[in-house]
Scaffold this motif. Sequence first.
Motif, PDB file in Angstrom:
ATOM      1  N   VAL A 179     -38.539  37.734  53.670  1.00 46.09           N
ATOM      2  CA  VAL A 179     -37.180  37.345  53.338  1.00 46.09           C
ATOM      3  C   VAL A 179     -36.522  36.815  54.494  1.00 46.09           C
ATOM      4  N   GLY A 180     -35.221  37.140  54.658  1.00 45.56           N
ATOM      5  CA  GLY A 180     -34.859  36.558  55.942  1.00 45.56           C
ATOM      6  C   GLY A 180     -34.892  37.489  57.120  1.00 45.56           C
ATOM      7  N   LEU A 181     -33.940  37.233  58.330  1.00 44.01           N
ATOM      8  CA  LEU A 181     -34.058  38.258  59.321  1.00 44.01           C
ATOM      9  C   LEU A 181     -33.137  39.269  59.014  1.00 44.01           C
ATOM     10  N   GLU A 182     -33.668  40.456  59.290  1.00 38.82           N
ATOM     11  CA  GLU A 182     -32.980  41.930  59.288  1.00 38.82           C
ATOM     12  C   GLU A 182     -32.284  42.101  58.059  1.00 38.82           C
ATOM     13  N   PRO A 183     -33.162  42.306  56.664  1.00 34.36           N
ATOM     14  CA  PRO A 183     -32.534  42.666  55.485  1.00 34.36           C
ATOM     15  C   PRO A 183     -32.126  43.816  55.599  1.00 34.36           C
ATOM     16  N   THR A 184     -30.572  44.081  55.129  1.00 34.61           N
ATOM     17  CA  THR A 184     -29.878  45.407  55.189  1.00 34.61           C
ATOM     18  C   THR A 184     -29.804  46.054  53.622  1.00 34.61           C
ATOM     19  N   SER A 185     -29.760  45.072  52.534  1.00 32.04           N
ATOM     20  CA  SER A 185     -29.385  45.655  51.360  1.00 32.04           C
ATOM     21  C   SER A 185     -30.289  44.898  50.241  1.00 32.04           C
ATOM     22  N   VAL A 186     -30.709  45.864  49.240  1.00 33.17           N
ATOM     23  CA  VAL A 186     -31.347  45.056  47.902  1.00 33.17           C
ATOM     24  C   VAL A 186     -30.656  45.712  46.757  1.00 33.17           C
ATOM     25  N   ARG A 187     -30.249  44.815  45.785  1.00 38.08           N
ATOM     26  CA  ARG A 187     -29.761  45.146  44.424  1.00 38.08           C
ATOM     27  C   ARG A 187     -30.473  44.323  43.324  1.00 38.08           C
ATOM     28  N   PHE A 188     -30.735  45.108  42.210  1.00 33.29           N
ATOM     29  CA  PHE A 188     -31.238  44.312  41.198  1.00 33.29           C
ATOM     30  C   PHE A 188     -30.079  43.669  40.222  1.00 33.29           C
ATOM     31  N   ARG A 189     -29.850  42.556  39.938  1.00 32.43           N
ATOM     32  CA  ARG A 189     -29.130  41.858  39.070  1.00 32.43           C
ATOM     33  C   ARG A 189     -29.575  41.942  37.469  1.00 32.43           C
ATOM     34  N   THR A 190     -30.708  41.698  37.306  1.00 33.05           N
ATOM     35  CA  THR A 190     -31.453  41.998  36.213  1.00 33.05           C
ATOM     36  C   THR A 190     -32.467  42.939  35.968  1.00 33.05           C
TER      37      THR A 190
END
Length: 567
Positions: free
Chosen positions: A91-102
């Motif tokens: 993904v991009g640089l320094e990912p900090t959060s993940v959330r499922f929308r579906t």
Amino acid sequence: MSSFVHFTFWLKEKLMRSSIRFLAVMLMLLPCSATAQVSPPAFVNYEIAPIHAMAMSPDGNYLAAVNTADMRVEIYTLNSSGPLPFASIAVGLEPTSVRFRTNTELWVVNNLSDSVSIINVPNCAVTNTLRTADDPYDVVFAGSPQRAYVSCGFARSMQVFNPANLAAAPIVVPLQGNNPRAMAVSPDGSNVYVAFFHSGNRTTILSGGMSAPGSTIITYPPDAVRVTSGPHGGAFQPGNVSPGVYNPPRNTAAGTPPNVSMIVRQDSSGVWRDDTGANWSPLVDGANASQSGRYPGWKLLDRDVAVVNANSLAVSYISDMMNICMAVDVNPASGQVTVVGTEAHNDIRFEPVLNATFIDVMAAFGNAGTPQATSRTDINASLVAQFTGTPLSPALRATALGDPRSIKWTSDGSVAYVAGMGSNNIVKIDSSGQRVGSVIPVQPGPVGLALDEARGKLYVQNRFHGSISVVDLGTSTETSLVSYFDPTPTVIRTGRKHLYDTQHSSAIGQISCGSCHVDGRMDRLSWDLGNPAGNLDVLGARYPMNRNDSFTIPVGGVLGNQRIGTG
């Protein structure tokens, strides 16, 4: 904190962030033949902590975890035996959060890239990338129709995206607070909660020693401490017990202490007091406020959580929770928003007095529509009560919670699990913030939690260990461990325990260097950590590079916090 200091902090961080993006672009522009001859760049560590490090899909089939150091998201399938590796997606640089929308669509917030990656999980593909404002941290979904809300720290705002039309420009909602980061949603989806990481604690500085009588060199801010109408009659360096009386007793051989500034704090009744209890309100916001460089009616905002109506985008605030708001969740039964983090006692002077107790690890509760926190609880209160000056036993310190970075409520709202990144454990609290059950030891640096009640499991991401712990909810024990690739060099891994480990750094087990130098940066507070019983230290006697007339004094006054280890 002054506007100038905030701007300096912002500028330095912005330059750091811009330089790494520039380097990444230049490397991509190199021709293939040239790229093959270029050695991989050294690992760059920005020490950016995850905010919502883990998420489970609504149907319970997938588990996602940020791999911030490797700029990836780790995807697992879930069954009764635990997480099984499914994909590792760049993904991009320094990912900090993940959330499922579906059940199959995952949103990833990339802090350093100022972007959001949208992933089709079954296809293991990034299907869209959204540009955001500066310093994004977290994302949630709420409202009717559903929209995506992204917190942006340095921009002090929230951006609202329409998932049905990603090409449309986001709506920008300004937020009046410092560093909005962690987010949560009310059970009915009508409110979005945004916690301000550096929210402050109603402390301010009264100047002292800036200018000598009759001086024209430095005349602002005025020397409020020496105003004769003040509570100490203009005495310089008032004692912390009463004028001229110090705890511990002052070493008179060290000479007369200099005139210094003082920190005062606004209490629950609105009165500004120093650590002796003296009332400074007339000089802070009262009729004589001009004598401290302020004006009558001057206010210092203390906003901990923004409450945003998901449909109208109207904003209100909750205050009086704590000064570092690290993680947030909503109790699904009561609807109360719960914040965990730390509260500093920087209004109390001198290091010997604050030893082992200069911060509290807090859980605070609030409601939409209520401007103040409804209650606050010191999660380590029972351990603090046992501290009498001698370090607690290792067994007791192992039960302390330090540097809380994630909170997750059970579906019935009876218990919340809280992850201590500095204490390497999980504690459970009830709906009033009181501890329940036993402490759950896990691997170093737990920062993310995902609750799988259907399978009776809690998944814990261990940032400093590069692993995910599987905890049995029935026995409250770690039953298995799943590792993932972490490129962090050994020297950084080794050094982190000296910055973050609260159980080995403090007498109670709740404090480390990282408690003030949060994530290698700072708490944006000032402290007076002198020692009245100390000696005058002539630096030239120990360090030849210093002149013999260079010295430190045991009660040197108020100093601002500094960044460490991050440029």
